[in-house]
Design a protein around this motif. Structure first.
Motif, PDB file in Angstrom:
ATOM      1  N   GLY A 186       0.792  -1.228   0.000  1.00  0.00           N
ATOM      2  CA  GLY A 186       0.000   0.000   0.000  1.00  0.00           C
ATOM      3  C   GLY A 186       0.816   1.266   0.000  1.00  0.00           C
ATOM      4  O   GLY A 186       0.253   2.371   0.074  1.00  0.00           O
ATOM      5  N   THR A 187       2.155   1.171  -0.128  1.00  0.00           N
ATOM      6  CA  THR A 187       2.983   2.380  -0.086  1.00  0.00           C
ATOM      7  C   THR A 187       3.272   2.954  -1.473  1.00  0.00           C
ATOM      8  O   THR A 187       3.770   4.070  -1.590  1.00  0.00           O
ATOM      9  CB  THR A 187       4.323   2.082   0.620  1.00  0.00           C
ATOM     10  OG1 THR A 187       5.014   1.059  -0.092  1.00  0.00           O
ATOM     11  CG2 THR A 187       4.079   1.632   2.057  1.00  0.00           C
ATOM     12  N   LEU A 188       3.010   2.177  -2.511  1.00  0.00           N
ATOM     13  CA  LEU A 188       3.192   2.652  -3.879  1.00  0.00           C
ATOM     14  C   LEU A 188       1.848   2.584  -4.589  1.00  0.00           C
ATOM     15  O   LEU A 188       1.288   1.497  -4.768  1.00  0.00           O
ATOM     16  CB  LEU A 188       4.230   1.785  -4.616  1.00  0.00           C
ATOM     17  CG  LEU A 188       4.507   2.170  -6.086  1.00  0.00           C
ATOM     18  CD1 LEU A 188       5.099   3.571  -6.183  1.00  0.00           C
ATOM     19  CD2 LEU A 188       5.443   1.146  -6.738  1.00  0.00           C
ATOM     20  N   THR A 189       1.353   3.735  -4.974  1.00  0.00           N
ATOM     21  CA  THR A 189       0.007   3.786  -5.567  1.00  0.00           C
ATOM     22  C   THR A 189       0.026   4.140  -7.048  1.00  0.00           C
ATOM     23  O   THR A 189      -1.009   4.037  -7.716  1.00  0.00           O
ATOM     24  CB  THR A 189      -0.870   4.814  -4.825  1.00  0.00           C
ATOM     25  OG1 THR A 189      -0.235   6.097  -4.903  1.00  0.00           O
ATOM     26  CG2 THR A 189      -1.044   4.402  -3.364  1.00  0.00           C
ATOM     27  N   GLN A 190       1.190   4.588  -7.555  1.00  0.00           N
ATOM     28  CA  GLN A 190       1.293   4.931  -8.971  1.00  0.00           C
ATOM     29  C   GLN A 190       2.602   4.403  -9.531  1.00  0.00           C
ATOM     30  O   GLN A 190       3.631   4.385  -8.857  1.00  0.00           O
ATOM     31  CB  GLN A 190       1.235   6.447  -9.185  1.00  0.00           C
ATOM     32  CG  GLN A 190      -0.137   7.061  -8.954  1.00  0.00           C
ATOM     33  CD  GLN A 190      -0.180   8.508  -9.406  1.00  0.00           C
ATOM     34  OE1 GLN A 190       0.855   9.175  -9.542  1.00  0.00           O
ATOM     35  NE2 GLN A 190      -1.381   9.023  -9.666  1.00  0.00           N
ATOM     36  N   VAL A 191       2.560   3.983 -10.792  1.00  0.00           N
ATOM     37  CA  VAL A 191       3.754   3.591 -11.527  1.00  0.00           C
ATOM     38  C   VAL A 191       3.728   4.346 -12.853  1.00  0.00           C
ATOM     39  O   VAL A 191       2.750   4.237 -13.624  1.00  0.00           O
ATOM     40  CB  VAL A 191       3.792   2.076 -11.769  1.00  0.00           C
ATOM     41  CG1 VAL A 191       4.989   1.714 -12.654  1.00  0.00           C
ATOM     42  CG2 VAL A 191       3.869   1.327 -10.444  1.00  0.00           C
ATOM     43  N   GLU A 192       4.791   5.147 -13.081  1.00  0.00           N
ATOM     44  CA  GLU A 192       4.882   5.983 -14.284  1.00  0.00           C
ATOM     45  C   GLU A 192       3.629   6.821 -14.462  1.00  0.00           C
ATOM     46  O   GLU A 192       3.077   6.956 -15.562  1.00  0.00           O
ATOM     47  CB  GLU A 192       5.144   5.123 -15.531  1.00  0.00           C
ATOM     48  CG  GLU A 192       6.487   4.424 -15.504  1.00  0.00           C
ATOM     49  CD  GLU A 192       6.804   3.702 -16.795  1.00  0.00           C
ATOM     50  OE1 GLU A 192       5.984   3.795 -17.740  1.00  0.00           O
ATOM     51  OE2 GLU A 192       7.858   3.053 -16.874  1.00  0.00           O
ATOM     52  N   GLY A 193       3.140   7.362 -13.343  1.00  0.00           N
ATOM     53  CA  GLY A 193       2.001   8.263 -13.384  1.00  0.00           C
ATOM     54  C   GLY A 193       0.654   7.591 -13.489  1.00  0.00           C
ATOM     55  O   GLY A 193      -0.389   8.260 -13.508  1.00  0.00           O
ATOM     56  N   VAL A 194       0.641   6.266 -13.538  1.00  0.00           N
ATOM     57  CA  VAL A 194      -0.622   5.528 -13.663  1.00  0.00           C
ATOM     58  C   VAL A 194      -0.981   4.945 -12.296  1.00  0.00           C
ATOM     59  O   VAL A 194      -0.152   4.303 -11.640  1.00  0.00           O
ATOM     60  CB  VAL A 194      -0.509   4.403 -14.704  1.00  0.00           C
ATOM     61  CG1 VAL A 194      -1.790   3.575 -14.734  1.00  0.00           C
ATOM     62  CG2 VAL A 194      -0.212   4.989 -16.078  1.00  0.00           C
ATOM     63  N   THR A 195      -2.198   5.197 -11.867  1.00  0.00           N
ATOM     64  CA  THR A 195      -2.659   4.643 -10.590  1.00  0.00           C
ATOM     65  C   THR A 195      -2.802   3.126 -10.707  1.00  0.00           C
ATOM     66  O   THR A 195      -3.386   2.624 -11.679  1.00  0.00           O
ATOM     67  CB  THR A 195      -4.008   5.250 -10.189  1.00  0.00           C
ATOM     68  OG1 THR A 195      -3.841   6.667 -10.055  1.00  0.00           O
ATOM     69  CG2 THR A 195      -4.513   4.666  -8.867  1.00  0.00           C
TER      70      THR A 195
END
Length: 664
Positions: A186-195
């Motif tokens: 739950g600590t990373l909610t976006q990857v390359e600006g994508v949720t």
């Protein structure tokens, strides 16, 4: 011939290159409806489809009856899906035996292992509100290893799978373990600006447990905001950009190649795919799959990776695949176990061709029950069950003729009752001579017909958790001997004798010592002669009585000890009486008579009386067997007298000869 992983991949490629026709999605429990087979399996949906095919059922429109796996006696598999075929219901029930109960369909590896455990214990599945499923399940499909320590269950490796990540959107094309850890914590909610929209399989799923472990998480550290979904069903799960879920790579291959019932092709057509993952220690990413002739096939390096590659198992009761055990199930053994020269039916070339078709890699350890070759052991997966094994029985060993009889008492009760006893005999070199399993009501066993030598025998009680602590005896196995003894009635004072003969039935000349006891008192010992005989003289002062004697032979290098009892009667000694008296005496004087009482081996004691007729005229007490008695004054005339010895506890009474005294 056994296939290696690389050759299995080539087989899969060849099959798809051959133009395997795609059929409409279809899957079912044993078909037609109402079909019951002997070996019932439930659990993981990762391996359900390939097991359905190996059971000979129709999978994704293809009839596998011609390649159905069976035991030597013809027993077949009955593989029940994790969720209801066609409807996808997770609350439907199954009936696995004719006339048996209907119970909730086990959904996932953990539930399958629970159902197997409760099939053994007879408890209710899935909990106290369910029904008893005793004897309703024979094996569990499992995509993961044990959750409980123990040896009650054996996890037999079946094939090699891998866990990938099904994703949608180019932002998730490449992922690292650290990213996956942070997404699912739950600590990373976006990857390359994508949720991101992570999903996780249902509780009890082997894929869920394996995936969380691979990324360094547990159920306790998993973000509570992540929704739970049915595993290996991308159509319902990977629907929006940023969606991701752990996925069996084998299942992805089989579904998208049209081999397994389709739950993912719509999602794949809309852009869902398996992400490439940077494996630990690598600098680049590895895709779990590649294509050959337009069909997906495994990437071996991904499957072989220790982080995301995994063995998948068929879980069976350990005691059911023990050929020496009383619960041995040869049909189960024939189908699942590869050991020595025995090859599991699931490890034949035909079976491994089917396994490869469903996206798995065949391994040389398919069917292994050796923990050094990928097999695992686990305990019953049932909460609240006593996991202890029995304590050691109380053991007594009685040597016999070229054998030994073992007798034992049951150990203290545990939460699960004793189901059987394992009796094992090993030689001096540690090699196992014999093994025997006996029912829980049996408390003795005899090993016979053994060669002479030193052996160790163990007896261990077992329950469903496994075999407990063994009680042990180590000793020599010899031939039996027979001891016989005779005595003769003997008078006190004479030496009583016990004549002993020791024999055997194997031509061995008995040698060694013989001991004669009365109670705990040793009365005599002797050494056997060359004919196995000895006569033992005892004390000549044994009390007058009938004596019960224990005659024991101590054994020799080849013969066991033996014993017998014999009676010895000791009677009173027979005395002799001699008298000395004057022939004449004055009527005014008192004559003196000397009496001497003798007996063999003893000096009589007691009293001597002088009789005239029937009248006692004088009495004296022996001292050293002699007494001089002074008579009263005798009237004039001839007096006929005799001495009478009254006897004692060891010497009989006796009357002496008449003698005459003339009084003047």
């Amino acid at each position: 011939m056994r296939r290696t992983r690389s050759s299995a991949a080539l087989v899969a490629a060849a099959v798809v290159a051959g133009g395997l026709a795609l059929a409409s999605p279809a899957s079912a429990d044993p078909t037609p409806a109402g079909t019951f087979r002997q070996l019932v399996g439930v659990g993981s949906d990762t391996t359900q489809d390939v097991l359905n095919a190996l059971a000979g059922d129709t999978v994704a429109g293809k009839d596998y009856a011609a390649t159905a796996v069976k035991s030597a006696s013809g027993a077949g598999l009955a593989s029940y899906d994790a969720i209801e075929p066609g409807t996808g219901s997770t609350t439907s029930t199954i009936q696995t035996r004719s006339g048996g109960p209907s119970f909730l369909r086990p959904n996932g590896s953990g539930k399958g292992r629970l159902a197997l455990s409760e099939s053994l214990t007879g408890d209710k599945y899935p909990d106290s509100s369910g029904v008893s499923v005793k004897g309703q399940v024979d094996f569990a499909r499992s995509s993961g290893g044990p959750s409980t320590a123990g040896t009650a269950l054996t996890y037999i490796p079946f094939a090699r799978d891998a866990v990938g990540v099904a994703v949608k959107g180019s932002a998730l094309d490449k992922l690292t373990v650290d990213q996956l850890h942070d997404i699912y914590s739950g600590t990373l909610t976006q990857v390359e600006g994508v949720t991101v929209h992570p999903k996780i399989p249902q509780s009890g799923s082997g894929t869920r447990k394996f995936f969380l472990s691979a990324i360094g998480l547990t159920d306790a550290t998993l973000s509570p905001n992540i929704p739970t979904v049915q595993e290996n069903q991308a159509d319902e799960v990977v629907t929006e950009d940023g969606a991701l879920a752990p996925f069996s790579v084998g299942s992805w291959i089989a579904q998208n190649n049209g081999v397994a019932p389709d739950h993912s092709k719509d999602a794949a057509a809309a852009g869902a795919h398996l992400a490439a993952v940077q494996l630990p220690g690598d600098t680049g990413e590895t895709s779990p799959v590649t294509k050959s002739n337009g069909k997906f096939i495994p990437v071996n390096s991904y499957y072989e990776n220790a982080t995301f590659g995994r063995d998948v198992y068929n879980v069976v009761p350990s005691r059911a695949i023990d050929p020496a055990g009383m619960f041995f199930d040869k049909d189960l053994y024939d189908v699942f176990v590869t050991s020595g020269s025995h090859t599991a039916a699931l490890a034949t070339d035909a079976a491994e061709t089917v396994i490869a078709d469903f996206g798995f890699l065949n391994e040389p350890y398919n069917g292994s029950i050796n923990p050094n070759k990928h097999a695992k052991f686990g305990g019953l997966e049932e909460s609240g069950v006593d996991a202890s094994t029995p304590a050691a029985p109380g053991l007594k060993a009685t040597p016999g003729d070229a054998g030994v009889k073992l007798s034992w008492t049951a150990p203290a009760a545990t939460g699960l009752p004793v189901t059987d006893y394992r009796v094992t005999l090993t030689g001096l070199d540690g090699a196992v001579v014999a093994v025997k399993d006996l029912s829980a009501t049996t408390t003795s066993y005899t090993f016979g017909g053994l060669a002479l030598g030193t052996y160790t025998a163990t007896v261990a009680a077992a329950n469903l958790n496994g075999t407990g602590t063994a009680a042990s005896w180590t000793g020599a196995v010899k031939y039996a001997s027979t001891t016989k003894a005779t005595t003769a009635t003997t008078a006190y004072g004479r030496t009583p004798k016990v004549a002993v003969t020791v024999t055997d039935a194997h031509g061995v000349v008995p040698s060694g010592k013989v001991t004669v006891k009365e109670g705990s008192t040793t009365l005599g010992t002797g050494t056997l002669d060359a004919s196995g005989k000895v006569t033992i003289g005892l004390s000549n002062h044994l009390k007058v009585a009938t004596h019960s004697l224990a005659v024991s032979y101590g054994g020799s290098g080849k013969l066991n000890a033996s014993s017998t009892t014999v009676s010895l009667k000791i009677t009173k000694a027979t005395p002799s009486i001699a008298t000395t008296a004057p022939s004449t005496v004055s009527h005014t004087s008192r004559a003196k008579v000397t009496a001497k009482v003798t007996a063999t081996g003893t000096t009589p004691t007691g009293t001597v009386k002088i009789y005239e007729g029937s009248r006692v005229i004088a009495t004296g007490t022996l001292n050293g067997g002699k007494v001089t008695i002074t008579l009263p004054k005798l009237s004039r005339g001839r007096h006929t007298l005799h001495a009478y010895y009254a006897g004692s506890s060891t010497v009989s009474a006796k009357s002496g000869a008449n003698f005459t005294i003339r009084s003047t």
